[in-house]
Design an enzyme around this catalytic site. Structure first.
Site, PDB file in Angstrom:
ATOM      1  N   ASP A  33       2.258  14.484   2.574  1.00  0.00           N
ATOM      2  CA  ASP A  33       4.152  13.980   2.650  1.00  0.00           C
ATOM      3  C   ASP A  33       5.300  14.224   1.272  1.00  0.00           C
ATOM      4  O   ASP A  33       5.254  13.722   0.797  1.00  0.00           O
ATOM      5  CB  ASP A  33       3.729  12.356   2.706  1.00  0.00           C
ATOM      6  CG  ASP A  33       3.324  11.688   4.239  1.00  0.00           C
ATOM      7  OD1 ASP A  33       2.855  12.937   4.476  1.00  0.00           O
ATOM      8  OD2 ASP A  33       3.081  11.249   3.739  1.00  0.00           O
ATOM      9  N   GLU A 203       8.897  11.315  12.836  1.00  0.00           N
ATOM     10  CA  GLU A 203       8.865  10.812  11.344  1.00  0.00           C
ATOM     11  C   GLU A 203       9.156  12.124  10.052  1.00  0.00           C
ATOM     12  O   GLU A 203       9.801  12.837  10.856  1.00  0.00           O
ATOM     13  CB  GLU A 203       7.380  10.207  11.269  1.00  0.00           C
ATOM     14  CG  GLU A 203       6.723  10.894  11.454  1.00  0.00           C
ATOM     15  CD  GLU A 203       5.378  10.703  11.244  1.00  0.00           C
ATOM     16  OE1 GLU A 203       5.262   9.259  11.209  1.00  0.00           O
ATOM     17  OE2 GLU A 203       3.977  11.171  11.216  1.00  0.00           O
TER      18      GLU A 203
END
Length: 321
Positions: A33, A203
């Site tokens: 991420d 997401e």
């Protein structure tokens, strides 16, 4: 003897060639991420420390003058500084304003409005921290429009306004931040949380402006699976509407699987664009065995993003000074 010399020369050439690029993965260890930004003539990557949720309780940061040589800044923030954080800190976003660095993060992996957690904010005087809790509570702690409060991206519009774009569970919201980042304020139509979910969104939202167009990017598929990938849309406003243009980052069976949850760096001096993302090395099946990588990103003559080629070489040096 001649054959051995040729082999040695070839090996030296390969070594020299590899030394001239970042290589992929660009960071040592399990990191995912990644939030990539430029501060003070340095590239920075702020990733999730990729481990089981009960151990994923701190953040490291990495800085580089050229995208090739990276310095680790360990434990810039952890749950000791965030008293309401119990577990699972991940997917940071960061902005600099008035010589302060504001670090947004997801925490506690809440599953309903009855649980305590969501999106928090920390602050520091330097990009490498140390960071301390800014609000003493979550910035966003409820499910608005069905969006789990995680995976935030902070975006500054052309007029200077800051927006937070976030959401898991296949819903994405945009909300305007107060100038001091202490809360959410209504937008022009009075809305606090506007849903901008495009087709197949899961997401990991990200947004940037290029040639007065708003590029909205997100992750699709399951984060533990080989179908994890990145798609995008283009609009005339940060509020959309965003019509899915296509997939630009996905696994390559000869390089890695599950490529997704990214951010974008733009070197304005050279007009080079880079995508920083995580992927799973071939043969790895553990959910948290993810590594951070970087590859160059290109646009065609119409301004559409070309599919990114996953590589082991990474990118060439690109000093900022």
């Amino acid at each position: 003897m001649k054959k051995i010399s040729c082999i040695l020369l070839l090996l030296l050439a390969i070594k020299y060639s590899n030394a001239q690029t970042s290589g992929n993965p660009v960071l040592k260890g399990w990191y995912a991420d990644p939030e990539a930004v430029i501060f003070n003539n340095q590239y920075w990557i702020y990733p999730t420390y990729s481990d089981i949720y009960d151990k994923q309780v701190f953040f490291d940061a990495f800085s580089s003058p050229d995208l090739v040589h990276w310095k680790k800044h360990a434990h810039i923030l952890d749950t000791a500084a965030i008293k309401w954080a119990k577990r699972a800190m991940w997917a940071p976003a960061i902005v600099e304003k008035n010589n302060k660095y504001y670090f947004f993060f997801g925490v506690n992996d809440i599953q309903s409005d009855e649980e305590y957690g969501g999106i928090g904010v920390a602050v520091a005087d330097k990009p490498e921290g140390p960071y301390k809790d800014y609000l003493g509570k979550p910035l966003i702690d409820k499910f608005h429009n069905g969006a789990q409060p995680i995976d935030q991206y902070v975006f500054q519009d052309k007029d200077g306004a800051y927006y937070i774009i976030y959401g898991g569970w296949r819903h994405c919201n945009i909300a305007r931040l107060k100038d001091d980042f202490t809360g959410i304020i209504p937008m022009q139509d009075g809305t606090l949380f506007k849903e901008i979910t495009p087709d197949k969104y899961v997401e990991g939202p990200c947004m940037f402006i290029r040639n007065n167009k708003y590029y909205f990017m997100w992750s699709e598929g399951g984060w533990t699976g080989p179908d994890y990938s990145v798609s995008y849309a283009v609009a005339d406003s940060p509020f959309g509407p965003f019509k899915r243009a296509g997939k630009i980052l996905q696994q390559d069976s000869t390089v890695a699987t599950g490529a997704g949850h990214h951010s974008v760096i733009h070197n304005t001096a050279t007009d080079k664009w880079y995508i920083v993302y995580h992927r799973r090395p071939l043969g790895e099946t553990a959910a948290n065995h993810r590594v951070t990588c970087i590859d160059e990103m290109f646009f065609d003559d119409r301004g559409m993003i070309k599919p990114v080629k996953l590589s082991f070489t990474g990118v060439a040096p690109q000093p900022l000074q």
